[in-house]
Scaffold this active site. Structure first.
Site, PDB file in Angstrom:
ATOM      1  N   SER A  91       0.860  -1.181   0.000  1.00 33.33           N
ATOM      2  CA  SER A  91       0.000   0.000   0.000  1.00 33.33           C
ATOM      3  C   SER A  91       0.896   1.231   0.000  1.00 33.33           C
ATOM      4  O   SER A  91       2.109   1.131   0.248  1.00 33.33           O
ATOM      5  CB  SER A  91      -0.884  -0.001   1.259  1.00 33.33           C
ATOM      6  OG  SER A  91      -1.496   1.268   1.481  1.00 33.33           O
ATOM      7  N   TYR A 117      -2.406  -1.115  10.226  1.00 39.48           N
ATOM      8  CA  TYR A 117      -2.413  -1.305   8.776  1.00 39.48           C
ATOM      9  C   TYR A 117      -1.040  -0.995   8.175  1.00 39.48           C
ATOM     10  O   TYR A 117      -0.501  -1.763   7.374  1.00 39.48           O
ATOM     11  CB  TYR A 117      -3.486  -0.418   8.148  1.00 39.48           C
ATOM     12  CG  TYR A 117      -3.719  -0.670   6.676  1.00 39.48           C
ATOM     13  CD1 TYR A 117      -4.454  -1.769   6.255  1.00 39.48           C
ATOM     14  CD2 TYR A 117      -3.203   0.186   5.710  1.00 39.48           C
ATOM     15  CE1 TYR A 117      -4.665  -2.014   4.914  1.00 39.48           C
ATOM     16  CE2 TYR A 117      -3.419  -0.036   4.360  1.00 39.48           C
ATOM     17  CZ  TYR A 117      -4.143  -1.140   3.959  1.00 39.48           C
ATOM     18  OH  TYR A 117      -4.348  -1.373   2.628  1.00 39.48           O
TER      19      TYR A 117
END
Length: 276
Positions: A145, A158
């Site tokens: 990401s 995350y």
């Protein structure tokens, strides 16, 4: 890499980027083993792909899979071989999110996210690597990401998982250098998926605050998944070691490179401005 007549295993194929990757691979004549814990979403993906598969003579199999289930992951390669003669592409796309700061996210939720976002990537790679090594050309594609490039506040769980995916992928690429197996790590920016809406919500945070956070996050998710899937698959074809998905990902990568410690001094106010 020539994708025609290859076989790809794609996790998280029931929606979003995983579904888009499957569509782009099918358009190139790639056989597909599609896995997801969401049976309904996976069935929808298969139904959408069926006309292309029939027209091109592609093998298409679906596999109900919770990537956090160690036994199911270990059994998956044999299950795939029950439908396909081999495997040349592994796309570790399945992922989840947890909203909240480090103090708000429970240890159980933190561990749950890591099981899916990182440990499943490692286990699937370990399970499938022997199959990939039998091929004359193969590739492992791991979805990180932009939060595997930078670490915004409110994303401790995350971001940590996506940095872990990045580090694992880069080290594995070096270890496999000179072999027939390549490794690509992908850093998507703001892709319009349901990841913010479906994230686990901390029980300690009021519902109104959670809804506000989701709305702010969704303002940053603009790129259509189909576009993201096409960028990622083109990166596979070009044997890219790293794929940045979206102009925001490119800008963030450069900013992190120029100011690896102090980037948030400039990026933070810009993020706050774009979410107002």
């Amino acid at each position: 890499m020539k994708l025609h007549d290859r076989t790809a295993l794609v996790t998280g194929a029931g929606s979003g980027i995983g579904r888009a990757i499957a569509h782009s691979l099918a358009q190139r004549g790639c056989h597909l083993a599609l896995a997801d814990v969401n049976a309904a979403g996976l069935a929808d993906t298969v139904a959408q792909l069926q006309p292309t598969a029939s027209a091109r003579g592609l093998r298409l199999s679906r596999h109900a899979l919770d990537v956090a289930d160690r036994a199911a992951v270990a059994a998956l390669p044999d299950e795939v071989l029950g439908h396909h003669p081999g495997l040349q592409l592994l796309v570790n796309n399945a992922g989840v999110a947890v909203g909240g700061t480090f103090e708000q996210v429970t240890e159980a939720d933190f561990d749950w996210l890591f099981e899916i976002n990182f440990h499943a990537v490692v286990r699937l790679t370990r399970a499938c690597l022997p199959l990939l090594q039998r091929a004359d050309q193969a590739r492992i594609v791991n979805l990180s990401s932009v939060y595997g490039l930078i670490s915004p506040p409110g994303q401790t769980a995350y971001s940590a998982s996506k940095f872990a995916v990045r580090g694992f992928s880069n080290a594995l690429r070096h270890e496999l250098a000179g072999s027939t197996v390549g490794v690509t790590v992908v850093h998507p920016g703001g892709v319009a998926t349901q990841i913010a809406r479906s994230a686990r919500k901390p029980a300690a945070v009021p519902a109104a605050e959670i809804e506000q956070r989701i709305a702010e996050a969704e303002k940053k998710l603009r790129m259509p998944p189909a576009r993201a899937g096409e960028i990622i698959v083109r990166g596979m074809e070009r044997d890219k070691a790293r794929v940045l998905v979206g102009g925001d990902a490119v800008v963030i990568a450069w900013l992190e490179r120029l100011a690896p410690v102090s980037y948030w001094r400039w990026l933070g106010p810009l993020v706050m401005k774009t979410t107002r």
